[in-house]
Design a protein around this motif. Structure first.
Motif, short mmCIF file in Angstrom:
data_model
loop_
_atom_site.label_atom_id
_atom_site.label_comp_id
_atom_site.label_asym_id
_atom_site.label_seq_id
_atom_site.Cartn_x
_atom_site.Cartn_y
_atom_site.Cartn_z
N TYR A 286 0.82 -1.21 0.00
CA TYR A 286 0.00 0.00 0.00
C TYR A 286 0.85 1.26 0.00
O TYR A 286 1.88 1.33 0.68
CB TYR A 286 -0.92 0.03 1.23
CG TYR A 286 -1.96 -1.06 1.24
CD1 TYR A 286 -3.14 -0.92 0.53
CD2 TYR A 286 -1.76 -2.23 1.96
CE1 TYR A 286 -4.11 -1.92 0.54
CE2 TYR A 286 -2.71 -3.24 1.98
CZ TYR A 286 -3.89 -3.07 1.27
OH TYR A 286 -4.83 -4.06 1.28
N PHE B 176 0.11 5.36 0.68
CA PHE B 176 -0.95 6.23 1.17
C PHE B 176 -0.93 7.59 0.46
O PHE B 176 0.11 8.16 0.20
CB PHE B 176 -0.83 6.42 2.68
CG PHE B 176 -1.15 5.16 3.44
CD1 PHE B 176 -2.44 4.89 3.85
CD2 PHE B 176 -0.16 4.23 3.73
CE1 PHE B 176 -2.74 3.72 4.53
CE2 PHE B 176 -0.45 3.06 4.41
CZ PHE B 176 -1.75 2.81 4.82
N ILE C 5 -6.09 11.75 3.03
CA ILE C 5 -7.40 11.41 3.58
C ILE C 5 -8.46 12.10 2.74
O ILE C 5 -8.41 13.31 2.51
CB ILE C 5 -7.49 11.87 5.05
CG1 ILE C 5 -6.35 11.25 5.87
CG2 ILE C 5 -8.83 11.50 5.65
CD1 ILE C 5 -6.09 11.95 7.17
N GLN D 111 -1.59 8.97 7.79
CA GLN D 111 -1.81 8.01 6.72
C GLN D 111 -3.21 7.41 6.76
O GLN D 111 -3.60 6.72 5.81
CB GLN D 111 -0.77 6.89 6.80
CG GLN D 111 0.64 7.36 6.47
CD GLN D 111 1.62 6.21 6.32
OE1 GLN D 111 1.47 5.18 6.96
NE2 GLN D 111 2.60 6.39 5.46
N THR D 112 -3.96 7.65 7.83
CA THR D 112 -5.30 7.09 7.90
C THR D 112 -6.27 8.14 8.46
O THR D 112 -5.88 9.05 9.19
CB THR D 112 -5.36 5.84 8.79
OG1 THR D 112 -5.13 6.22 10.16
CG2 THR D 112 -4.35 4.80 8.36
N ALA D 113 -7.53 7.98 8.12
CA ALA D 113 -8.57 8.87 8.65
C ALA D 113 -8.66 8.74 10.16
O ALA D 113 -8.93 9.72 10.86
CB ALA D 113 -9.91 8.53 8.00
N GLU D 114 -8.42 7.54 10.67
CA GLU D 114 -8.50 7.31 12.11
C GLU D 114 -7.46 8.13 12.87
O GLU D 114 -7.74 8.69 13.93
CB GLU D 114 -8.32 5.82 12.42
CG GLU D 114 -9.47 4.93 11.99
CD GLU D 114 -9.55 4.71 10.48
OE1 GLU D 114 -10.64 4.37 10.01
OE2 GLU D 114 -8.52 4.91 9.79
N GLU D 115 -6.23 8.24 12.31
CA GLU D 115 -5.19 9.05 12.94
C GLU D 115 -5.59 10.52 12.97
O GLU D 115 -5.37 11.22 13.97
CB GLU D 115 -3.87 8.88 12.18
CG GLU D 115 -3.24 7.51 12.33
CD GLU D 115 -2.00 7.34 11.47
OE1 GLU D 115 -1.28 6.35 11.69
OE2 GLU D 115 -1.76 8.20 10.60
N VAL E 128 -12.45 9.34 4.82
CA VAL E 128 -12.01 7.97 4.58
C VAL E 128 -10.55 8.02 4.12
O VAL E 128 -10.10 9.00 3.52
CB VAL E 128 -12.86 7.24 3.52
CG1 VAL E 128 -14.26 6.99 4.01
CG2 VAL E 128 -12.89 8.01 2.21
N THR E 129 -9.82 6.96 4.41
CA THR E 129 -8.41 6.88 4.02
C THR E 129 -8.29 6.69 2.52
O THR E 129 -8.99 5.87 1.92
CB THR E 129 -7.73 5.70 4.75
OG1 THR E 129 -7.86 5.90 6.16
CG2 THR E 129 -6.26 5.61 4.38
N ASP E 130 -7.43 7.47 1.89
CA ASP E 130 -7.18 7.36 0.45
C ASP E 130 -5.80 6.75 0.26
O ASP E 130 -4.79 7.35 0.64
CB ASP E 130 -7.24 8.73 -0.20
CG ASP E 130 -7.03 8.66 -1.70
OD1 ASP E 130 -7.31 7.60 -2.27
OD2 ASP E 130 -6.61 9.66 -2.29
N ARG E 131 -5.73 5.55 -0.28
CA ARG E 131 -4.45 4.88 -0.46
C ARG E 131 -4.43 4.14 -1.79
O ARG E 131 -5.46 3.77 -2.33
CB ARG E 131 -4.19 3.91 0.68
CG ARG E 131 -5.21 2.79 0.79
CD ARG E 131 -4.96 1.93 2.01
NE ARG E 131 -5.90 0.82 2.07
CZ ARG E 131 -5.92 -0.08 3.04
NH1 ARG E 131 -5.06 -0.01 4.03
NH2 ARG E 131 -6.80 -1.07 3.03
#
Length: 342
Positions: free
Chosen positions: A126, A128, A131, A161-165, A213-216
């Motif tokens: 992956y 990244f 987001i 690197q992620t929406a959660e972060e 949402v995470t865009d990768r």
């Protein structure tokens, strides 16, 4: 004289109908779409592409209602009328809606590729790309600064690197604090400062007023190319995963059958429900499909599968409608299937 009267009446009627076609009503009309074969739009490098049958996604056509299409929908059983709020989010433009649908397709593609490559024991990595802004809430601070489709790369010079972060970072802030967002829109990067505020319906919750949402980018071997730029929404996930897996592995899972279906798919290979299942059954039947995979939803009475069965009875289809909860269940069904007699 009589012919002139008829001509004038026809002309007046044509003008009236033309005017009516431009009048937008606060509704959308959905109707059966088509079954589109996936092999021409999915290509695995050096893949096994000698299918005797086919895998197809199914679609629902939709458009803004005018008086003519509204009346036509009232007269047709599988034409459905939806209030605007059932289709689009509040204050969402047509462009924002289409961006959201196209991104949902991108996420669906990623899940389909991930499941197929994992099951075929192929390599996945992956990269990244920020987001993705999936939604903007009216009257919240971000509503005048960000749009659906923007990709956020930094917050206060921090890269996530992620929406959660991102969400975890913002959750530690207080009302009135400011964050600097670095984002991309239409290929150009920009920065904006946004002040955090409480949500109107949840005063105890603080945020910017966006959903993310995470865009990768997924990097796989062998390489894969998907030409699905004009297809929106997540409902083709299951069927794409089956087509990809079939090209990655020896043998032909179609066994000569025309196989359609629908259903979302997540990274764990679980199949989820979709909208418009009845219209997709009608579309698949018209295209002469032999088999149709429908989300089973663990057997609940209101499942897509049960609705599909009822629709199949109404239209008298000879197509086999198969319930599935997972990618593995679909593969098992196909492995156990006897080859079609020609």
């Amino acid at each position: 004289m009589k012919s002139r009267t008829i001509l004038r009446s026809s002309l007046v009627l044509a003008i009236i109908l033309l005017i009516m076609s431009f009048i937008k009503l606060p509704f959308y009309i959905t109707q059966p779409g088509m079954a589109s074969e996936l092999e021409p739009i999915i290509k695995v490098e050096n893949g096994f592409d000698d299918e005797e049958g086919s895998f197809s996604l199914t679609t629902v056509r939709f458009g803004r209602a005018n008086p003519l299409t509204y009346m036509w929908a009232k007269l047709n059983e599988f034409y459905y009328i939806h209030p605007l709020e059932e289709i689009k989010r509040e204050d969402e433009s047509d462009k924002e809606y289409m961006n959201r649908q196209l991104h949902m397709m991108e996420v669906s593609q990623e899940s389909a590729i991930s499941v197929a490559y994992q099951k075929a024991n192929k390599k996945i990595d992956y990269t990244f790309h920020g987001i993705y802004v999936d939604g903007v809430i009216k009257n919240m601070p971000a509503s005048s600064k960000l749009k659906v489709g923007d990709r956020i790369y930094k917050v206060d010079s921090l890269e996530f690197q992620t929406a959660e972060e991102f969400i975890d970072y913002v959750a530690k802030k207080k009302e009135g604090e400011e964050v600097t967002i670095t984002y991309e829109r239409d290929g150009k990067q920009d920065k904006t400062n946004i002040t955090l505020a409480s949500f109107p319906d949840q005063p105890e919750k603080i945020g910017l007023g966006i959903s993310l949402v995470t865009d990768r980018q997924m990097d796989v071997e062998p390489k894969i190319e998907l030409q699905t730029e004009e297809i929106g929404g997540p409902s083709a996930g299951l069927m794409m995963s089956l087509e990809i897996f079939n090209q990655l592995t020896e043998g032909d899972l179609t066994k000569g059958y025309k196989i359609a279906g629908t259903g979302t798919i997540n990274a764990e290979g679980e199949v989820g429900p979709i909208g418009g299942i009845s219209q997709k059954i009608v579309a698949a039947d018209k295209e002469g499909m032999d088999i149709f995979f429908a989300p089973n939803e663990q057997g609940v009475p209101t499942s897509n599968y049960n609705e599909a069965i009822e629709t199949g009875k109404k239209i008298g289809t000879e197509m086999k409608i198969i319930p599935v909860d997972t990618f593995d269940e679909a593969i098992k069904y196909l492995n156990d299937l006897q080859g079609k007699n020609f």
